[in-house]
Design a protein around this motif. Structure first.
Motif, PDB file in Angstrom:
ATOM      1  N   THR A 131      10.939   8.357 -14.544  1.00  0.00           N
ATOM      2  CA  THR A 131       9.981   8.385 -15.389  1.00  0.00           C
ATOM      3  C   THR A 131       9.686   9.721 -15.963  1.00  0.00           C
ATOM      4  O   THR A 131       9.465   9.832 -17.189  1.00  0.00           O
ATOM      5  CB  THR A 131       8.684   7.279 -15.060  1.00  0.00           C
ATOM      6  OG1 THR A 131       9.073   6.383 -14.653  1.00  0.00           O
ATOM      7  CG2 THR A 131       7.790   7.494 -16.060  1.00  0.00           C
ATOM      8  N   LYS A 132       9.464  10.644 -15.090  1.00  0.00           N
ATOM      9  CA  LYS A 132       9.253  12.022 -15.513  1.00  0.00           C
ATOM     10  C   LYS A 132      10.209  12.677 -16.601  1.00  0.00           C
ATOM     11  O   LYS A 132       9.934  13.224 -17.284  1.00  0.00           O
ATOM     12  CB  LYS A 132       9.148  12.885 -14.297  1.00  0.00           C
ATOM     13  CG  LYS A 132       7.507  12.629 -13.485  1.00  0.00           C
ATOM     14  CD  LYS A 132       7.475  13.442 -12.281  1.00  0.00           C
ATOM     15  CE  LYS A 132       6.320  13.159 -11.446  1.00  0.00           C
ATOM     16  NZ  LYS A 132       6.365  13.888 -10.367  1.00  0.00           N
ATOM     17  N   SER A 133      11.166  12.447 -16.150  1.00  0.00           N
ATOM     18  CA  SER A 133      12.597  12.920 -16.776  1.00  0.00           C
ATOM     19  C   SER A 133      12.731  12.235 -18.114  1.00  0.00           C
ATOM     20  O   SER A 133      13.015  12.767 -19.125  1.00  0.00           O
ATOM     21  CB  SER A 133      13.750  12.786 -16.120  1.00  0.00           C
ATOM     22  OG  SER A 133      14.042  13.386 -15.010  1.00  0.00           O
ATOM     23  N   LEU A 134      12.366  10.830 -18.298  1.00  0.00           N
ATOM     24  CA  LEU A 134      12.461  10.250 -19.679  1.00  0.00           C
ATOM     25  C   LEU A 134      11.453  10.775 -20.633  1.00  0.00           C
ATOM     26  O   LEU A 134      11.497  10.584 -21.699  1.00  0.00           O
ATOM     27  CB  LEU A 134      12.129   9.044 -19.292  1.00  0.00           C
ATOM     28  CG  LEU A 134      13.286   8.083 -18.542  1.00  0.00           C
ATOM     29  CD1 LEU A 134      13.156   6.481 -18.519  1.00  0.00           C
ATOM     30  CD2 LEU A 134      14.523   8.063 -19.618  1.00  0.00           C
ATOM     31  N   GLU A 135      10.208  11.232 -20.116  1.00  0.00           N
ATOM     32  CA  GLU A 135       9.416  11.760 -20.922  1.00  0.00           C
ATOM     33  C   GLU A 135       9.237  13.471 -21.263  1.00  0.00           C
ATOM     34  O   GLU A 135       8.558  13.973 -21.887  1.00  0.00           O
ATOM     35  CB  GLU A 135       7.740  11.589 -19.931  1.00  0.00           C
ATOM     36  CG  GLU A 135       7.462  10.173 -20.065  1.00  0.00           C
ATOM     37  CD  GLU A 135       6.293  10.017 -18.966  1.00  0.00           C
ATOM     38  OE1 GLU A 135       5.798  11.031 -18.495  1.00  0.00           O
ATOM     39  OE2 GLU A 135       5.739   8.633 -19.073  1.00  0.00           O
ATOM     40  N   HIS A 136      10.576  13.992 -20.755  1.00  0.00           N
ATOM     41  CA  HIS A 136      10.741  15.308 -20.885  1.00  0.00           C
ATOM     42  C   HIS A 136      11.316  15.783 -22.236  1.00  0.00           C
ATOM     43  O   HIS A 136      11.878  14.790 -22.773  1.00  0.00           O
ATOM     44  CB  HIS A 136      11.520  15.940 -19.563  1.00  0.00           C
ATOM     45  CG  HIS A 136      11.829  17.406 -19.729  1.00  0.00           C
ATOM     46  ND1 HIS A 136      12.427  18.386 -20.093  1.00  0.00           N
ATOM     47  CD2 HIS A 136      10.947  18.091 -18.739  1.00  0.00           C
ATOM     48  CE1 HIS A 136      12.251  19.422 -19.783  1.00  0.00           C
ATOM     49  NE2 HIS A 136      11.214  19.488 -18.884  1.00  0.00           N
ATOM     50  N   ARG A 159      16.631  13.533 -20.521  1.00  0.00           N
ATOM     51  CA  ARG A 159      16.169  12.062 -20.992  1.00  0.00           C
ATOM     52  C   ARG A 159      17.733  11.256 -20.791  1.00  0.00           C
ATOM     53  O   ARG A 159      17.543  10.293 -20.183  1.00  0.00           O
ATOM     54  CB  ARG A 159      15.634  11.881 -22.246  1.00  0.00           C
ATOM     55  CG  ARG A 159      14.527  12.595 -22.369  1.00  0.00           C
ATOM     56  CD  ARG A 159      13.287  12.112 -23.649  1.00  0.00           C
ATOM     57  NE  ARG A 159      14.071  12.114 -24.816  1.00  0.00           N
ATOM     58  CZ  ARG A 159      14.224  13.323 -25.603  1.00  0.00           C
ATOM     59  NH1 ARG A 159      13.742  14.441 -25.142  1.00  0.00           N
ATOM     60  NH2 ARG A 159      14.679  13.187 -26.669  1.00  0.00           N
ATOM     61  N   ALA A 170      11.761   0.778 -19.921  1.00  0.00           N
ATOM     62  CA  ALA A 170      12.010   2.016 -20.149  1.00  0.00           C
ATOM     63  C   ALA A 170      13.244   2.453 -21.037  1.00  0.00           C
ATOM     64  O   ALA A 170      13.328   3.344 -21.888  1.00  0.00           O
ATOM     65  CB  ALA A 170      12.309   2.711 -18.653  1.00  0.00           C
ATOM     66  N   HIS A 198      13.741   3.691 -25.330  1.00  0.00           N
ATOM     67  CA  HIS A 198      14.573   4.744 -25.708  1.00  0.00           C
ATOM     68  C   HIS A 198      15.630   4.450 -26.789  1.00  0.00           C
ATOM     69  O   HIS A 198      16.392   5.373 -27.271  1.00  0.00           O
ATOM     70  CB  HIS A 198      15.245   5.671 -24.634  1.00  0.00           C
ATOM     71  CG  HIS A 198      13.991   6.512 -23.790  1.00  0.00           C
ATOM     72  ND1 HIS A 198      13.267   5.775 -23.110  1.00  0.00           N
ATOM     73  CD2 HIS A 198      13.797   7.729 -24.098  1.00  0.00           C
ATOM     74  CE1 HIS A 198      12.400   6.760 -22.566  1.00  0.00           C
ATOM     75  NE2 HIS A 198      12.793   7.827 -23.147  1.00  0.00           N
ATOM     76  N   ASP A 221      15.030   6.770 -30.032  1.00  0.00           N
ATOM     77  CA  ASP A 221      15.008   8.064 -29.659  1.00  0.00           C
ATOM     78  C   ASP A 221      15.625   8.866 -31.042  1.00  0.00           C
ATOM     79  O   ASP A 221      16.523   8.445 -31.549  1.00  0.00           O
ATOM     80  CB  ASP A 221      15.734   8.572 -28.566  1.00  0.00           C
ATOM     81  CG  ASP A 221      15.301   9.982 -28.203  1.00  0.00           C
ATOM     82  OD1 ASP A 221      14.462  10.127 -27.102  1.00  0.00           O
ATOM     83  OD2 ASP A 221      15.943  10.699 -28.530  1.00  0.00           O
TER      84      ASP A 221
END
Length: 377
Positions: free
Chosen positions: A94-99, A105, A126, A130, A133
């Motif tokens: 999740t942290k990586s997806l918000e980077h 991502r 999730a 995206h 995106d």
């Protein structure tokens, strides 16, 4: 209990015996070198349970293990087995997806794809988030992950990907069609082809039209009349790869001996230019009954055509539809049919390579290179 250990009676020297219990249920037994790190253990677990290391949280006696830790430091000789609890977590993903870094991502989406259905609703949410995106590589990665994190026929997922069938980027439209084919249910014989799929059959890019036909061939039920009509219309396409894709749809969907489709294909053979004539002849070979005299006579009429490709295709098709022992085929073999067919195969191979080339160039133009190019495959 799943075991990756060799069933020896004695523990190998310098190894740690570990039993990993999934909090969600189930366990796995592994053995690791005494100097192995937690990151090594996660890799072993990933191989067996298909849970990516980034989605693993390992706990021993209330302590969360760090990747750089040596596993044996948690092992006590008084207990021959090290018990480890495994929790599947999406915290790091999740942290990586918000980077802000789009490559990070993209990698996170690929991790969710590897986790598959084990990620549950959180993974699905999730991935769906995206699909729009701003980076085309992220949209493609989300499309790649989608059929892996949701079950086939999921209505929400299908509705969410439909806008990408009209995406401005060609390779995204092609990937959306591939994903659509994996998620959508088979079109019943008495139902209409979805409107979005019909739209893709008229896309400006031939690779998209070809991909749409491939999707149609995978989803249409046997004998589906509208799919046959659409595929027959695509035999008139200006690009050879689209015509070949249409032939494949007819092969997959048409019932052998389907009179209506045969009549339509025959009319195309009789009235069309050489490119369409060849595609229609190949379609006829796929749907005509073997020994159909009307089809055999029609094809024989093109064995002396002025166009070399038409003659080659006619010779190849004749061997497929003529009855066993047909003298007309035997005479062609005597006249060197094998050489003719070899040339025809070379022409087909050239067309396939051309299609692969344009697909690859489309990916490269978007900075996407998610697979090795294999020109000999």
């Amino acid at each position: 209990m799943i075991s990756s250990a060799v069933p020896d009676a004695e523990e190998a020297p310098g190894t740690v015996h570990i039993v990993v219990y999934k909090v969600a249920g189930g366990s796995v037994e592994v053995r690791l070198d005494s100097y192995g790190m937690v990151s090594d253990l996660k890799m072993r677990i990933a191989e067996i349970l298909k849970v990516p290391p980034a989605c693993q949280k390992l706990i021993v006696g209330g302590l969360i293990l760090n990747d750089a830790d040596v596993v044996s430091t948690y092992y006590h000789t008084s207990n021959p087995v090290l018990v480890v609890s495994l929790i599947i977590t999406l915290d790091e993903v999740t942290k990586s997806l918000e980077h802000f870094d789009h490559e990070r991502r993209e990698k996170a989406l690929l991790v969710l794809a590897d986790l598959g259905l084990q990620g549950g609703l959180s993974s699905m949410t999730a991935v769906l988030g995206h699909l729009q995106d701003i980076h085309s590589s992220i949209r493609r990665a989300a499309l790649h992950a989608l059929p892996k994190v949701v079950p086939k026929g999921n209505v929400s997922a299908i509705q969410a990907l439909k806008p990408l069938l009209l995406d401005p980027v060609v390779c995204v439209r092609c990937k959306a069609l591939e994903t659509y084919a994996k998620l959508a249910l088979t079109v019943p014989w008495d139902a209409l082809v979805p409107e979005e799929l019909r739209t893709c059959l008229h896309d400006n890019e031939f690779v998209v039209r070809s991909a749409a036909l491939e999707t149609l061939g995978r989803l249409a039920s046997k004998g589906h009349s509208e799919s046959l009509q659409l595929a027959t219309e695509c035999l008139r396409d200006t690009h050879a790869s689209v015509r070949r894709a249409a032939v494949k749809v007819l092969t997959a969907v048409a019932e052998r001996g389907d009179e209506q489709t045969i009549e339509t294909v025959i009319s195309l053979i009789e009235r069309s230019s050489s490119g369409l004539k060849c595609a229609a002849m190949e379609a006829l070979a796929a749907i005509a009954e073997k020994g159909d005299e009307r089809a055999v006579l029609l094809i024989c009429g093109f064995l002396q055509d002025q166009q070399g490709l038409v003659r080659l295709t006619a010779a190849k098709v004749l061997t497929k539809i003529a009855a066993a022992g047909d003298a007309r085929v035997l005479s062609l073999q005597t006249a060197g049919l094998q050489q003719t067919l070899t040339i025809a195969d070379a022409v087909s191979r050239r067309i396939e390579l051309e299609q692969r080339y344009y697909r690859t160039m489309s990916k490269i133009s978007e900075g996407v290179s998610d697979q090795t190019i294999n020109w000999n495959g």
